[in-house]
Write an enzyme that holds these catalytic residues in place. Structure first.
Site, PDB file in Angstrom:
ATOM      1  N   ASN A   9       0.878  -1.177   0.000  1.00 43.85           N
ATOM      2  CA  ASN A   9       0.000   0.000   0.000  1.00 43.85           C
ATOM      3  C   ASN A   9       0.912   1.223   0.000  1.00 43.85           C
ATOM      4  O   ASN A   9       1.492   1.569   1.027  1.00 43.85           O
ATOM      5  CB  ASN A   9      -0.904  -0.022   1.245  1.00 43.85           C
ATOM      6  CG  ASN A   9      -1.774   1.216   1.328  1.00 43.85           C
ATOM      7  OD1 ASN A   9      -1.789   2.051   0.410  1.00 43.85           O
ATOM      8  ND2 ASN A   9      -2.502   1.350   2.420  1.00 43.85           N
ATOM      9  N   LYS A  11       0.125   4.226  -0.325  1.00 48.60           N
ATOM     10  CA  LYS A  11      -0.545   5.399   0.282  1.00 48.60           C
ATOM     11  C   LYS A  11      -0.329   6.645  -0.590  1.00 48.60           C
ATOM     12  O   LYS A  11      -0.239   6.520  -1.809  1.00 48.60           O
ATOM     13  CB  LYS A  11      -0.064   5.585   1.725  1.00 48.60           C
ATOM     14  CG  LYS A  11      -0.245   4.299   2.554  1.00 48.60           C
ATOM     15  CD  LYS A  11      -0.079   4.475   4.032  1.00 48.60           C
ATOM     16  CE  LYS A  11      -0.277   3.132   4.736  1.00 48.60           C
ATOM     17  NZ  LYS A  11      -0.204   3.226   6.191  1.00 48.60           N
ATOM     18  N   HIS A  94      -9.618   1.219   4.813  1.00 48.70           N
ATOM     19  CA  HIS A  94      -8.353   1.362   5.531  1.00 48.70           C
ATOM     20  C   HIS A  94      -8.562   2.299   6.718  1.00 48.70           C
ATOM     21  O   HIS A  94      -9.347   3.252   6.638  1.00 48.70           O
ATOM     22  CB  HIS A  94      -7.283   1.931   4.589  1.00 48.70           C
ATOM     23  CG  HIS A  94      -5.907   1.862   5.182  1.00 48.70           C
ATOM     24  ND1 HIS A  94      -5.466   2.777   6.115  1.00 48.70           N
ATOM     25  CD2 HIS A  94      -4.893   0.990   5.007  1.00 48.70           C
ATOM     26  CE1 HIS A  94      -4.231   2.456   6.474  1.00 48.70           C
ATOM     27  NE2 HIS A  94      -3.864   1.377   5.816  1.00 48.70           N
ATOM     28  N   GLU A  96      -6.918   4.639   7.871  1.00 55.09           N
ATOM     29  CA  GLU A  96      -6.680   6.061   7.582  1.00 55.09           C
ATOM     30  C   GLU A  96      -7.917   6.685   6.940  1.00 55.09           C
ATOM     31  O   GLU A  96      -8.251   7.843   7.182  1.00 55.09           O
ATOM     32  CB  GLU A  96      -5.428   6.215   6.707  1.00 55.09           C
ATOM     33  CG  GLU A  96      -4.165   5.974   7.519  1.00 55.09           C
ATOM     34  CD  GLU A  96      -2.995   5.390   6.747  1.00 55.09           C
ATOM     35  OE1 GLU A  96      -3.005   5.426   5.512  1.00 55.09           O
ATOM     36  OE2 GLU A  96      -2.080   4.871   7.408  1.00 55.09           O
ATOM     37  N   GLU A 166      -5.545  -4.956  10.323  1.00 55.79           N
ATOM     38  CA  GLU A 166      -4.516  -3.954  10.577  1.00 55.79           C
ATOM     39  C   GLU A 166      -4.816  -3.220  11.877  1.00 55.79           C
ATOM     40  O   GLU A 166      -5.629  -2.279  11.883  1.00 55.79           O
ATOM     41  CB  GLU A 166      -4.481  -2.923   9.438  1.00 55.79           C
ATOM     42  CG  GLU A 166      -4.133  -3.503   8.088  1.00 55.79           C
ATOM     43  CD  GLU A 166      -3.493  -2.452   7.190  1.00 55.79           C
ATOM     44  OE1 GLU A 166      -2.407  -2.705   6.674  1.00 55.79           O
ATOM     45  OE2 GLU A 166      -4.077  -1.360   7.028  1.00 55.79           O
ATOM     46  N   GLY A 172       2.467   2.135  10.908  1.00 56.55           N
ATOM     47  CA  GLY A 172       3.438   3.219  10.814  1.00 56.55           C
ATOM     48  C   GLY A 172       4.139   3.536  12.125  1.00 56.55           C
ATOM     49  O   GLY A 172       4.774   4.582  12.255  1.00 56.55           O
ATOM     50  N   SER A 212       3.407  -2.334  10.403  1.00 54.28           N
ATOM     51  CA  SER A 212       4.848  -2.407  10.702  1.00 54.28           C
ATOM     52  C   SER A 212       5.472  -3.752  10.336  1.00 54.28           C
ATOM     53  O   SER A 212       6.351  -4.256  11.038  1.00 54.28           O
ATOM     54  CB  SER A 212       5.111  -2.066  12.177  1.00 54.28           C
ATOM     55  OG  SER A 212       4.725  -0.721  12.445  1.00 54.28           O
TER      56      SER A 212
HETATM   57  P1  13P Z   1       3.022   0.201   7.777  1.00 56.28           P
HETATM   58  O1  13P Z   1       3.515  -1.083   7.169  1.00 56.28           O
HETATM   59  O2  13P Z   1       3.801   1.412   7.333  1.00 56.28           O
HETATM   60  O3  13P Z   1       2.879   0.102   9.257  1.00 56.28           O
HETATM   61  O4  13P Z   1       1.542   0.461   7.190  1.00 56.28           O
HETATM   62  C1  13P Z   1       0.618  -0.553   7.226  1.00 56.28           C
HETATM   63  C2  13P Z   1      -0.566  -0.154   6.433  1.00 56.28           C
HETATM   64  O5  13P Z   1      -1.306   0.741   6.795  1.00 56.28           O
HETATM   65  C3  13P Z   1      -0.797  -0.857   5.161  1.00 56.28           C
HETATM   66  O6  13P Z   1      -2.073  -0.589   4.663  1.00 56.28           O
END
Ligand code: 13P
Length: 255
Positions: A9, A11, A94, A96, A166, A172, A212
Site C-alpha cells: 500500500n 498510500k 483502511h 486512515e 490492521e 506506521g 509495521s
Molecule cells: P506500515 O507497514 O507502514 O505500518 O503500514 C501498514 C498499512 O497501513 C498498510 O495498509
C-alpha cells in the site's frame, strides 16, 4: 490452497515517474516469482501508467479506495467502472480512511458490494484502535467490523475478496503485533467467516496482517496458519525491503 499475497500500500507517496521506477526495481530483484501474489497499490493517478509499464511483469495492481456509485456529482472521487482494466483489487475501509475521511462500516459495506459488482476484488481492512485494544475490545471490534463490511454478500463473493487485519496502533509505528497475536486475530476473522458462511468459505478466504511488517518480522508472521499475507505500508516503498519480503514469503511457502 490460499495463495500468499504481499500487498504494497503505497498510500499518498510517489510521483508517476517514481512509481514506475519502484516497480521496475522490484521486478529486477524478484523476477518472475509467481509463488507469491505481488500486489502494488499506488496512488490512483499512477494506475494507468503502471498498468502499461508492467504488463509483462508478474504484478497485480490495486487502488486504495473508490466510491460506491458508478458516476455522478462526487467531485474528487473515482468509481469501480473507472478502475476496471486498470486495477485487480481495491483497498476498502483502511483505518486512515475511517479515521481521516469519515469512512464508516456502512460505506465500507456499500463499496464492497459495488467493487464486487464490477468484477474487482475488495481488500477489506479491519482493525482496532489502541484504546479498544487496551480495553480488551479487540475481538468485539473486529467481529463487528467484519460482519458489517460483509453484510449481504454471498459465500462465493466472500471467497473472492481479501480481509486485512490492521491494528491501528501498529500502523506506521514500528510496533507490529506479535506474530502470535496477529495469527490469533486473523484466526478470529476466520471464525466470524465460519459463523456467517460455513467452513468452506472460512477456509478459502484470504486474511492478511498489516502494521509495521518488515523483512525481519515477516517470516514469523507468515508462519501463522491463519495468515495468508501482508498489507505493507512503509516497507513497500523500498524495493529492497518489499522484494525481500516476497522472497521470504516464497521460502516459507516452499516456493
Ligand atoms: P506500515 O507497514 O507502514 O505500518 O503500514 C501498514 C498499512 O497501513 C498498510 O495498509
Amino acid at each position: 490452497m490460499r495463495k500468499p499475497m504481499m500487498a504494497g500500500n503505497w498510500k499518498m507517496n510517489l510521483t508517476v515517474a517514481e512509481a514506475l521506477d519502484l516497480a521496475r526495481q522490484i521486478y529486477r530483484l524478484v523476477g518472475e516469482t509467481t509463488a507469491v501474489e505481488q500486489l502494488l497499490c499506488p496512488p490512483s493517478v499512477c494506475l494507468h501508467p503502471l498498468k502499461a509499464a508492467t504488463d509483462d511483469m508478474p504484478f497485480l495492481l490495486g487502488a486504495q479506495n473508490c466510491h460506491w456509485q458508478e458516476s455522478g456529482a462526487f467531485t474528487g472521487e473515482i468509481s469501480p467502472p473507472m478502475l476496471r482494466g486498470l486495477a485487480d483489487y481495491v483497498i476498502l475501509g483502511h483505518s486512515e480512511r475511517r479515521q481521516l475521511f469519515g469512512e464508516t462500516d456502512e460505506t465500507v459495506n456499500r463499496k464492497t458490494h459495488a467493487v464486487l459488482a464490477h468484477q474487482l476484488f475488495p481488500i477489506v481492512c479491519v482493525g482496532e484502535s489502541l484504546e479498544q485494544n487496551e480495553r480488551g475490545e479487540t475481538s468485539s471490534t473486529i467481529t463487528a467490523q467484519v460482519r458489517a463490511a460483509l453484510d449481504g454478500l454471498n459465500g462465493e463473493q466472500i471467497q473472492s475478496l481479501v480481509i486485512a487485519y490492521e491494528p491501528i496502533w501498529a500502523i506506521g509505528t514500528g510496533r507490529a503485533a506479535t506474530a502470535q497475536t496477529a495469527g490469533e486475530v486473523c484466526g478470529l476473522v476466520r471464525v466470524v467467516l465460519r459463523e456467517m458462511h460455513g467452513a468452506a468459505v472460512a477456509d478459502t478466504t484470504r486474511v492478511l496482517y498489516g502494521g509495521s511488517t518488515k523483512p525481519d518480522n515477516i517470516a514469523a508472521i507468515m508462519e501463522q496458519s491463519d495468515i495468508d499475507g501482508a498489507l505493507i505500508g512503509g516497507a513497500s516503498l523500498e524495493a529492497d525491503s518489499y522484494a525481500e519480503m516476497v522472497k521470504i514469503t516464497a521460502g516459507v511457502y516452499g516456493g
